[in-house]
Design a protein around this motif. Structure first.
Motif, short mmCIF file in Angstrom:
data_model
loop_
_atom_site.label_atom_id
_atom_site.label_comp_id
_atom_site.label_asym_id
_atom_site.label_seq_id
_atom_site.Cartn_x
_atom_site.Cartn_y
_atom_site.Cartn_z
N THR A 60 13.83 -12.61 -1.92
CA THR A 60 14.16 -11.17 -2.01
C THR A 60 13.02 -10.33 -2.63
O THR A 60 12.59 -9.36 -2.00
N PRO A 61 12.51 -10.70 -3.82
CA PRO A 61 11.40 -9.90 -4.35
C PRO A 61 10.17 -9.95 -3.44
O PRO A 61 9.47 -8.94 -3.30
N LEU A 62 9.97 -11.09 -2.80
CA LEU A 62 8.82 -11.23 -1.89
C LEU A 62 8.93 -10.25 -0.73
O LEU A 62 7.99 -9.51 -0.41
N MET A 63 10.14 -10.20 -0.14
CA MET A 63 10.34 -9.30 1.00
C MET A 63 10.24 -7.85 0.56
O MET A 63 9.66 -7.02 1.26
N ALA A 64 10.79 -7.55 -0.62
CA ALA A 64 10.72 -6.17 -1.13
C ALA A 64 9.26 -5.77 -1.32
O ALA A 64 8.85 -4.67 -0.93
N GLY A 65 8.48 -6.66 -1.91
CA GLY A 65 7.05 -6.40 -2.14
C GLY A 65 6.31 -6.20 -0.83
O GLY A 65 5.49 -5.28 -0.69
N GLN A 66 6.61 -7.07 0.14
CA GLN A 66 5.93 -6.97 1.44
C GLN A 66 6.29 -5.66 2.14
O GLN A 66 5.42 -5.00 2.73
N ALA A 67 7.57 -5.26 2.05
CA ALA A 67 8.00 -4.01 2.67
C ALA A 67 7.29 -2.82 2.01
O ALA A 67 6.83 -1.90 2.69
N LEU A 68 7.18 -2.90 0.69
CA LEU A 68 6.53 -1.83 -0.07
C LEU A 68 5.05 -1.70 0.33
O LEU A 68 4.53 -0.59 0.54
N VAL A 69 4.38 -2.84 0.46
CA VAL A 69 2.96 -2.82 0.84
C VAL A 69 2.82 -2.30 2.27
O VAL A 69 1.93 -1.49 2.57
N TRP A 70 3.72 -2.74 3.15
CA TRP A 70 3.67 -2.30 4.55
C TRP A 70 3.83 -0.77 4.63
O TRP A 70 3.07 -0.09 5.31
N TRP A 71 4.80 -0.26 3.87
CA TRP A 71 5.04 1.19 3.85
C TRP A 71 3.84 1.93 3.26
O TRP A 71 3.42 2.97 3.78
N THR A 72 3.25 1.35 2.21
CA THR A 72 2.07 1.97 1.60
C THR A 72 0.93 2.05 2.61
O THR A 72 0.26 3.07 2.73
N LEU A 73 0.73 0.97 3.36
CA LEU A 73 -0.36 0.96 4.35
C LEU A 73 -0.11 1.99 5.44
O LEU A 73 -1.05 2.62 5.93
N LEU A 74 1.17 2.16 5.81
CA LEU A 74 1.48 3.10 6.89
C LEU A 74 1.49 4.56 6.43
O LEU A 74 0.96 5.43 7.10
N CYS A 75 2.11 4.80 5.26
CA CYS A 75 2.37 6.19 4.86
C CYS A 75 1.58 6.68 3.65
O CYS A 75 1.47 7.87 3.43
N ARG A 76 1.13 5.79 2.78
CA ARG A 76 0.47 6.22 1.54
C ARG A 76 -0.87 5.51 1.34
O ARG A 76 -1.23 5.20 0.21
N SER A 77 -1.57 5.27 2.43
CA SER A 77 -2.78 4.45 2.32
C SER A 77 -3.87 5.13 1.49
O SER A 77 -4.79 4.48 1.00
N ARG A 78 -3.78 6.46 1.33
CA ARG A 78 -4.80 7.16 0.53
C ARG A 78 -4.41 7.30 -0.94
O ARG A 78 -5.20 7.77 -1.75
N SER A 79 -3.18 6.91 -1.25
CA SER A 79 -2.72 7.08 -2.63
C SER A 79 -3.06 5.84 -3.47
O SER A 79 -2.50 4.76 -3.25
N THR A 80 -3.97 6.02 -4.45
CA THR A 80 -4.36 4.88 -5.29
C THR A 80 -3.17 4.33 -6.08
O THR A 80 -2.99 3.11 -6.13
N PRO A 81 -2.33 5.19 -6.71
CA PRO A 81 -1.19 4.62 -7.45
C PRO A 81 -0.29 3.75 -6.58
O PRO A 81 0.15 2.69 -7.00
N TRP A 82 -0.02 4.17 -5.34
CA TRP A 82 0.83 3.37 -4.45
C TRP A 82 0.15 2.05 -4.09
O TRP A 82 0.79 1.00 -4.07
N ARG A 83 -1.14 2.13 -3.78
CA ARG A 83 -1.85 0.90 -3.38
C ARG A 83 -1.89 -0.10 -4.54
O ARG A 83 -1.58 -1.27 -4.37
N GLU A 84 -2.26 0.40 -5.70
CA GLU A 84 -2.38 -0.51 -6.87
C GLU A 84 -1.00 -1.05 -7.27
O GLU A 84 -0.83 -2.24 -7.50
N GLY A 85 -0.02 -0.14 -7.36
CA GLY A 85 1.32 -0.53 -7.82
C GLY A 85 1.98 -1.52 -6.88
O GLY A 85 2.49 -2.55 -7.31
N SER A 86 1.97 -1.20 -5.56
CA SER A 86 2.64 -2.10 -4.62
C SER A 86 1.92 -3.45 -4.55
O SER A 86 2.56 -4.50 -4.41
N GLY A 87 0.58 -3.42 -4.66
CA GLY A 87 -0.20 -4.66 -4.63
C GLY A 87 0.15 -5.57 -5.79
O GLY A 87 0.41 -6.77 -5.61
N VAL A 88 0.21 -4.99 -6.99
CA VAL A 88 0.54 -5.78 -8.18
C VAL A 88 1.95 -6.35 -8.06
O VAL A 88 2.19 -7.52 -8.36
N PHE A 89 2.88 -5.52 -7.56
CA PHE A 89 4.26 -5.99 -7.45
C PHE A 89 4.35 -7.17 -6.48
O PHE A 89 4.99 -8.19 -6.79
#
Lengths: 440, 187
Positions: free
Chosen positions: A85-114
């Motif tokens: 479950t946490p793995l899938m949540a993390g992967q979904a978050l990263v996928w969404w970040t790449l699609l919608c927030r790829s320029r946002s450093t906080p999203w990239r760093e935060g989702s990556g760490v998670f």
């Protein structure tokens, strides 16, 4: 004040200067063209970045701890679903970040760490569910290999720092299990393009700052874990070279970086190594005649230790050229540490009495301290003067603890050292005040 | 192909790898649990802690010495395969040890270490290191399990049950005198 802050301050003053009739609108426009736009990252976005990473770290670690409780009542199928479950949540978050927030450093760093932490949580819970054998090194290796690529997928420096911590811990675990950590080098090389890219984009930027702190903390530990130590005493050449390289890098290519980690780690390392090498025991039973064998040692890894010694010395030689050109005498004096360490190691290996090396390093520590004090005085740098005096004081204190002296003499010595520190500082502060008065 | 497409493709590969590693860990062990034969192994439990994976009971097994496989001396950490059979009470007995997987389901991948004796040094025999060293329990339960063991150490029979199939073994329970340790803790 750095350049960006100064420009930002100047731009803030324009409105007042124009209202007072000191600057015309045209001049202001010309000044703006000359200095260019202010590209300072706002405090708000830095805070956002910090909280996104800290939030991700807290949630990720919280999940690991929750799973570590071991919910025995839950059956295997439920625990398997929970692991993913946490793995899938993390992967979904990263996928969404790449699609919608790829320029946002906080999203990239935060989702990556998670996601990186979720990978660890997933492997942990599966190990727990099936009572899989301990072996911390295999667990950490799987974790860093599966989480590491996120550094490049998201261009995330926080993940890079976790990766660096992970491979350092892996090297420690693997040595603890009496194996060897040669794999550390390719694992570390994996980060090189990220570090290079960060340096190329903005050599003074926060990424370089964070990565340099990470490197300066991890490298001295990792070096100790990775060294096989089949050749007694080679470590002192490796560490002398490493700390000197860090110091030269801090005073050379990275000198413009604020909160210069290379400078601080290099200086501390050089000072501590110099003081360690003033001890007799370090120089005993080292070199080719005391080669170590046995179940805990891998004979062929002596080549890795040689390569590490050569690499650290090569770092010193490459950076030393710049040092000489800039006439940086403090850095030049620090080069004496690896040079003397190599000479000392070679001499000890040929059974030259340890007393000679001990004498040489005591003298060297005194000279290094004196050079630092003189440099500080010349440049009016209070911190440098104090650093040099601290080194000399430590040398004297250590020697007087070794020597069989009475408490009275030791007490007097400490008082003299304290007075020396106070006088030097008062003199420096007064000199600075006099200069300031003369200038105004 | 633009940069985002490349990153998404690279991330898809990473996601597959992130699924493949834990899944393979599960599948191997599920196969042993479903198809494997159950054996008992005598243990002495202790209670340590793992920062990531939680509280567990460390399992120390009785030493089993065998003749080195292949005739030659045993090198440290030598990989081998132990063919097992159960005695009348279901406890595992080592039938043979070989360097290649035997033609049977009831074998376990193990590590061999040279056996040393304090007086004579290397005895020439090989000691089996079982691929199990821990039994995970709930945070508060593991120290309790160790306490129960300590109280009854002299008179009790403590063992784990493992399901073994084609080299892989999975622990299915920790028992004190035939009762699951979790059941004893609850009382």
């Amino acid at each position: 004040m750095n350049r960006k802050k100064a420009i930002s301050w100047l731009y803030g003053e324009f409105a007042g200067l124009e209202a007072a009739g000191i600057l015309s609108a045209e001049t202001i426009e010309q000044l703006k063209v000359h200095y260019g736009p202010v590209s300072m990252r706002s405090k708000r976005s830095i805070a956002l970045l910090l909280f996104s990473v800290l939030g991700a770290v807290s949630i990720g670690l919280g999940i690991i701890l929750l799973l570590a409780h071991n919910w025995n009542a839950l059956g295997r199928p439920v625990r398997t679903v929970l692991s993913f479950t946490p793995l899938m949540a993390g992967q979904a978050l990263v996928w969404w970040t790449l699609l919608c927030r790829s320029r946002s450093t906080p999203w990239r760093e935060g989702s990556g760490v998670f996601l990186a932490l979720a990978v660890g949580a997933c492997i942990s819970l599966i190990s727990q569910t099936y009572h899989i054998q301990g072996d911390m090194s295999t667990f950490l290796l799987a974790w860093v290999v599966l989480g590491g690529p996120l550094v490049y997928v998201l261009n995330a420096t926080a993940v890079a720092l976790f990766y660096l911590a992970g491979i350092t811990c892996w090297a420690a675990a693997v040595q603890f299990e009496h194996s060897q950590a040669l794999l550390f080098w390719p694992l570390a090389a994996f980060l090189a393009p990220h570090i290079w890219q960060a340096f190329k984009n903005n050599p003074e930027g926060p990424r370089v700052q964070l990565l340099s702190w990470g490197l300066c903390v991890a490298l001295p530990f990792a070096t100790g874990f990775v060294l096989e130590r089949t050749m007694p005493g080679l470590w002192l050449v490796v560490y002398s070279g490493l700390f000197c390289t860090l110091l030269l890098a801090g005073r050379g290519p990275f000198r413009a970086v604020r909160l210069n980690a290379f400078h601080l780690a290099g200086f501390l390392g050089v000072a501590v190594m110099t003081l360690i090498l003033t001890y007799d025991g370090v120089w005993r039973d080292i070199g080719w005649n005391h080669y170590r064998h046995g179940a805990g040692y891998h004979a062929w890894l002596i080549w890795q230790d040689y390569a590490m010694a050569l690499a650290s010395l090569a770092g010193v030689i490459i950076l030393a050229v710049q040092t000489v050109r800039r006439k940086d005498w403090l850095a030049a004096a620090a080069i004496g540490l690896p040079a003397l360490a190599v000479l000392g190691f070679t001499a000890s290996a040929q059974d030259v009495p340890a007393g000679i090396m001990v004498g040489a390093f005591n003298l060297y520590a005194l000279i290094l301290g004196a050079v630092i004090v003189v440099m500080g005085l010349q440049r009016d740098e209070l911190i440098t003067v104090n650093a040099g005096m601290a080194l000399i004081s430590m040398l004297i204190i250590l020697r007087f603890f070794d020597a069989d002296l009475t408490f009275t003499i030791r007490g007097l010595l400490f008082i003299v050292l304290g007075i020396g520190f106070l006088c030097a500082n008062v003199a420096m502060v007064r000199r600075a005040a006099t200069r300031k008065e003369a200038e105004s | 192909m633009n940069k985002r497409t490349i990153l998404l493709a690279a991330f898809t590969v990473l996601v597959l790898a992130q699924w493949a590693v834990p899944s393979s860990m599960i599948l191997r062990r599920e196969a042993s649990l479903r198809q494997g034969k159950e054996f008992k192994l005598r243990v002495r439990p202790l209670d340590p802690y793992d920062a990531f994976r939680g509280r567990f009971v460390r399992l120390d097994f009785d030493a089993v010495a065998v003749a080195p496989p292949g005739g030659g001396p045993v090198v440290p950490d030598q990989k081998a395969y132990a063919l097992l059979k159960a005695d009348s009470a279901g406890f595992a007995m080592v039938e043979s040890v070989s360097l290649a997987p035997p033609d049977s389901n009831d074998y376990l991948a193990v590590t061999l270490q040279p056996e040393y004796n304090l007086r004579t040094g290397n005895t020439g025999k090989a000691q089996i290191v079982w691929p199990f060293d821990r039994y995970y329990m709930e945070e508060a339960a593991a120290p309790e399990a160790e306490r129960i063991y300590r109280e009854r150490a002299r008179n009790s029979m403590v063992y784990v049950t493992v399901r073994i199939s084609r080299g892989t073994g999975v622990i299915t329970g920790l028992f004190v005198d035939g009762r699951p340790v979790e059941e004893m803790i609850r009382k």
